[in-house]
Design a protein around this motif. Structure first.
Motif, mmCIF file in Angstrom:
data_model
loop_
_atom_site.group_PDB
_atom_site.id
_atom_site.type_symbol
_atom_site.label_atom_id
_atom_site.label_comp_id
_atom_site.label_asym_id
_atom_site.label_seq_id
_atom_site.Cartn_x
_atom_site.Cartn_y
_atom_site.Cartn_z
ATOM 1 N N MET A 133 0.844 -1.208 0.000
ATOM 2 C CA MET A 133 0.000 0.000 0.000
ATOM 3 C C MET A 133 0.874 1.251 0.000
ATOM 4 N N THR A 134 0.509 2.248 -0.805
ATOM 5 C CA THR A 134 1.301 3.463 -0.894
ATOM 6 C C THR A 134 0.668 4.595 -0.080
ATOM 7 N N ASP A 135 1.522 5.404 0.603
ATOM 8 C CA ASP A 135 0.956 6.580 1.266
ATOM 9 C C ASP A 135 1.259 7.834 0.442
ATOM 10 N N ARG A 136 1.845 7.620 -0.769
ATOM 11 C CA ARG A 136 2.122 8.771 -1.626
ATOM 12 C C ARG A 136 0.839 9.203 -2.317
ATOM 13 N N ALA A 137 0.687 10.526 -2.510
ATOM 14 C CA ALA A 137 -0.484 11.005 -3.256
ATOM 15 C C ALA A 137 -0.384 10.463 -4.676
ATOM 16 N N PRO A 138 -1.494 9.993 -5.242
ATOM 17 C CA PRO A 138 -1.407 9.412 -6.579
ATOM 18 C C PRO A 138 -1.198 10.476 -7.655
ATOM 19 N N TRP A 139 -0.466 10.107 -8.701
ATOM 20 C CA TRP A 139 -0.344 10.968 -9.880
ATOM 21 C C TRP A 139 -1.497 10.658 -10.835
ATOM 22 N N VAL A 140 -1.893 9.360 -10.843
ATOM 23 C CA VAL A 140 -3.044 8.931 -11.643
ATOM 24 C C VAL A 140 -3.991 8.136 -10.762
ATOM 25 N N ILE A 141 -5.293 8.394 -10.907
ATOM 26 C CA ILE A 141 -6.292 7.508 -10.302
ATOM 27 C C ILE A 141 -6.957 6.746 -11.441
ATOM 28 N N VAL A 142 -6.919 5.414 -11.350
ATOM 29 C CA VAL A 142 -7.559 4.566 -12.362
ATOM 30 C C VAL A 142 -8.847 4.039 -11.740
ATOM 31 N N ILE A 143 -9.961 4.207 -12.447
ATOM 32 C CA ILE A 143 -11.236 3.715 -11.913
ATOM 33 C C ILE A 143 -11.529 2.350 -12.534
ATOM 34 N N GLY A 144 -11.642 1.325 -11.685
ATOM 35 C CA GLY A 144 -11.997 -0.009 -12.163
ATOM 36 C C GLY A 144 -10.812 -0.959 -12.151
ATOM 37 N N ALA A 145 -10.971 -2.073 -11.409
ATOM 38 C CA ALA A 145 -9.927 -3.112 -11.377
ATOM 39 C C ALA A 145 -10.323 -4.258 -12.299
ATOM 40 N N GLY A 146 -10.812 -3.903 -13.514
ATOM 41 C CA GLY A 146 -10.976 -4.897 -14.579
ATOM 42 C C GLY A 146 -9.598 -5.071 -15.216
ATOM 43 N N PRO A 147 -9.519 -5.887 -16.258
ATOM 44 C CA PRO A 147 -8.207 -6.119 -16.886
ATOM 45 C C PRO A 147 -7.566 -4.831 -17.395
ATOM 46 N N ALA A 148 -8.373 -3.911 -17.933
ATOM 47 C CA ALA A 148 -7.790 -2.678 -18.492
ATOM 48 C C ALA A 148 -7.180 -1.829 -17.380
ATOM 49 N N GLY A 149 -7.926 -1.605 -16.303
ATOM 50 C CA GLY A 149 -7.438 -0.770 -15.208
ATOM 51 C C GLY A 149 -6.218 -1.387 -14.525
ATOM 52 N N LEU A 150 -6.269 -2.706 -14.320
ATOM 53 C CA LEU A 150 -5.141 -3.374 -13.652
ATOM 54 C C LEU A 150 -3.882 -3.285 -14.509
ATOM 55 N N LEU A 151 -4.042 -3.461 -15.829
ATOM 56 C CA LEU A 151 -2.866 -3.426 -16.699
ATOM 57 C C LEU A 151 -2.264 -2.016 -16.742
ATOM 58 N N LEU A 152 -3.120 -1.001 -16.813
ATOM 59 C CA LEU A 152 -2.592 0.371 -16.837
ATOM 60 C C LEU A 152 -1.869 0.662 -15.520
ATOM 61 N N GLY A 153 -2.484 0.245 -14.404
ATOM 62 C CA GLY A 153 -1.843 0.456 -13.100
ATOM 63 C C GLY A 153 -0.492 -0.234 -13.045
ATOM 64 N N LEU A 154 -0.435 -1.452 -13.589
ATOM 65 C CA LEU A 154 0.825 -2.206 -13.541
ATOM 66 C C LEU A 154 1.901 -1.532 -14.400
ATOM 67 N N MET A 155 1.533 -1.152 -15.623
ATOM 68 C CA MET A 155 2.542 -0.572 -16.531
ATOM 69 C C MET A 155 3.069 0.758 -15.990
ATOM 70 N N LEU A 156 2.161 1.604 -15.489
ATOM 71 C CA LEU A 156 2.609 2.891 -14.933
ATOM 72 C C LEU A 156 3.390 2.656 -13.642
ATOM 73 N N GLY A 157 2.891 1.739 -12.820
ATOM 74 C CA GLY A 157 3.545 1.454 -11.538
ATOM 75 C C GLY A 157 4.968 0.964 -11.729
ATOM 76 N N GLN A 158 5.174 0.150 -12.763
ATOM 77 C CA GLN A 158 6.531 -0.371 -13.011
ATOM 78 C C GLN A 158 7.515 0.746 -13.349
ATOM 79 N N LYS A 159 7.000 1.903 -13.784
ATOM 80 C CA LYS A 159 7.863 3.051 -14.095
ATOM 81 C C LYS A 159 7.968 4.003 -12.906
#
Ligand code: FAD
Length: 407
Positions: free
Chosen positions: A1-27
């Motif tokens: 869990m992060t306590d940093r303020a988010p730069w992006v908020i993704v709405i929805g933990a479907g495959p699209a939202g999870l993948l975007l979160g993962l790709m951005l998170g890895q950077k």
């Protein structure tokens, strides 16, 4: 869990939202994914992903595992109700290690895989039981109001991305009920069913042409489970559609099995209305839409999530370009323009033709009249053409890094 303020908020933990979160998170981008459910959705939906989606799964570092947990399909065919072969193509024309071979992995298991990888990232937080009820934005940030079990909260970030599916709250906040396109009169019923199709020599995925009893049967596990999705007439309620399933199976499955014979076992069943729709825009200021939240198509031919994942790859390149100061915000206008054009020019016409082919052609003359089936015939005789034909779907791929600032 992060306590940093988010730069992006993704709405929805479907495959699209999870993948975007993962790709951005890895950077290293701080991301919050907010999901109204208490876990990921496991209804029978997407199962097959083609080249444009596989490229993005590869970039996210999950392709090998997706192939291992699922499998690579060998061949696809179009057939008459009596299973006479009308045409098809095989992935054997590609080398075995080709990274774009079509993969089958049911959506919930892809979601699970993405969550496992996200769990390693301390800068990405998935917030379950957080339902977005409103959004807003100003010159510097965008915000969402979320209903949580302990009350309402406001979450703020530079950008908000709606990956909240077909009934997207974000899209409705932006455009009301305006979601241009149409809903098919035909309804579909998707089932996961154990049945011995191998006995009848079927391919891994089969599309059956018939004016009433059109259906698709695709192997979705190595252990006898198949996705059988079939067409139904208009006017039935969901309860009526479910009650008609035994009658429909008896009409169209090979051997006309009666339920009491125990020749099949339905593991899950879900009726769906199907739509061809595209949102007016995929960007409004700091709010962006992607995948089903932005556009819908029928599932025949697997263009839905494949198109959605192509959005995610594009949006990732745009957002990371801005985050790393290699692109300015105008790249998001390109995203809106290009991804909508891809839907209009490729996804919508191809997916519509895929569904119409199943019930509107005369199966006895289809191979002489339908351009697609004629191309399948040519592909069977010409491996180069077969490769080109199968990879035509890469037309929905677009490189957004070309809009990065030079130097
Ligand atoms: C029968 C069937 C078969 C299909 N087969 C294929 C296939 O083989 N290949 C293919 O490419 N596509 C296929 N599709 C399409 C594919 O399933 C969808 O395109 C895909 O699920 C869309 O993913 P998504 O992440 O955009 O949305 P979803 O998977 O719908 O996820 C949206 C998420 O947002 C959450 N959410 C919604 N509203 C809110 C809110 N207000 N606040 C917070 N969270 C919210 C939801 O709970 C959900 O978890 C098929 C569809 C169907 C119906």
């Amino acid at each position: 869990m992060t306590d940093r303020a988010p730069w992006v908020i993704v709405i929805g933990a479907g495959p699209a939202g999870l993948l975007l979160g993962l790709m951005l998170g890895q950077k290293g981008v701080p991301v919050h994914i907010v999901e109204k459910g208490d876990r990921i959705d496991d209804r029978p939906r997407a199962t097959h992903y083609s080249a444009p989606a596989l490229r993005e799964l590869h970039r996210a570092g999950v392709l090998e595992e997706a192939r291992r947990r699922g499998f690579i399909i060998e061949s696809i065919s179009w057939r008459k109700l009596d299973l006479t072969y009308l045409g098809g193509f095989s992935q054997k024309v590609f080398p075995k290690d080709d990274k774009e071979l079509m993969v089958c992995l049911p959506l919930d298991r892809l979601g699970q895989l993405l969550v496992e990888h996200l769990n390693y990232l301390s800068n990405v937080d998935i917030k379950y039981r957080h339902e977005v009820v409103d959004i807003g934005q100003d010159d510097c940030s965008a915000w969402v109001e979320v209903q949580t079990p302990t009350g309402k909260q406001k979450l703020r970030a530079k950008y908000v991305v709606g990956c909240d599916g077909a009934s997207s709250k974000l899209r409705r906040c932006l455009f009301g009920d305006n979601f241009p396109g149409f809903t098919w009169e035909e309804q579909i019923v998707a089932t996961n069913t154990y049945f011995d199709f191998d006995k009848y020599g079927l391919d891994d995925a089969n599309f059956i042409l018939h004016p009433q009893h059109w259906y698709m049967a695709a192997r979705i596990s190595k252990y006898g489970l198949w996705r059988i999705t079939y067409g139904e007439e208009k006017g039935f309620s969901n309860e009526e559609l479910i009650a008609r399933q035994t009658m429909k199976f008896e009409k169209f499955l090979p051997g006309n099995p009666k339920p009491e014979e125990g020749k099949y076992k339905v593991e899950s069943i879900s009726p769906y209305r199907v739509h061809q729709r595209l949102a007016e825009h995929m960007r409004v200021g700091r709010v962006l839409l992607a995948a089903d939240a932005a556009h819908l198509c029928n599932p025949f031919g697997g263009m839905g999530l494949t198109g959605g994942i192509a959005d995610i790859g594009s949006l990732y390149d745009c957002l990371i370009g801005i985050y790393e100061q290699r692109a300015d915000e105008s790249i998001l206008d390109r995203y809106d323009e290009v991804r909508r054009a891809m839907y209009n020019n490729v996804i919508n016409p191809i997916s519509s033709a895929n569904m119409r082919r199943l019930f509107s052609l005369d199966p006895d003359t289809a191979t002489d009249n339908d351009e697609f089936l004629m191309a399948c015939k040519r592909a069977q005789a010409d491996e180069n053409f077969s490769r080109e034909f199968q990879r035509g779907v890469n037309a929905i791929v677009h490189d957004f890094t070309q809009y990065y600032k030079s130097g």
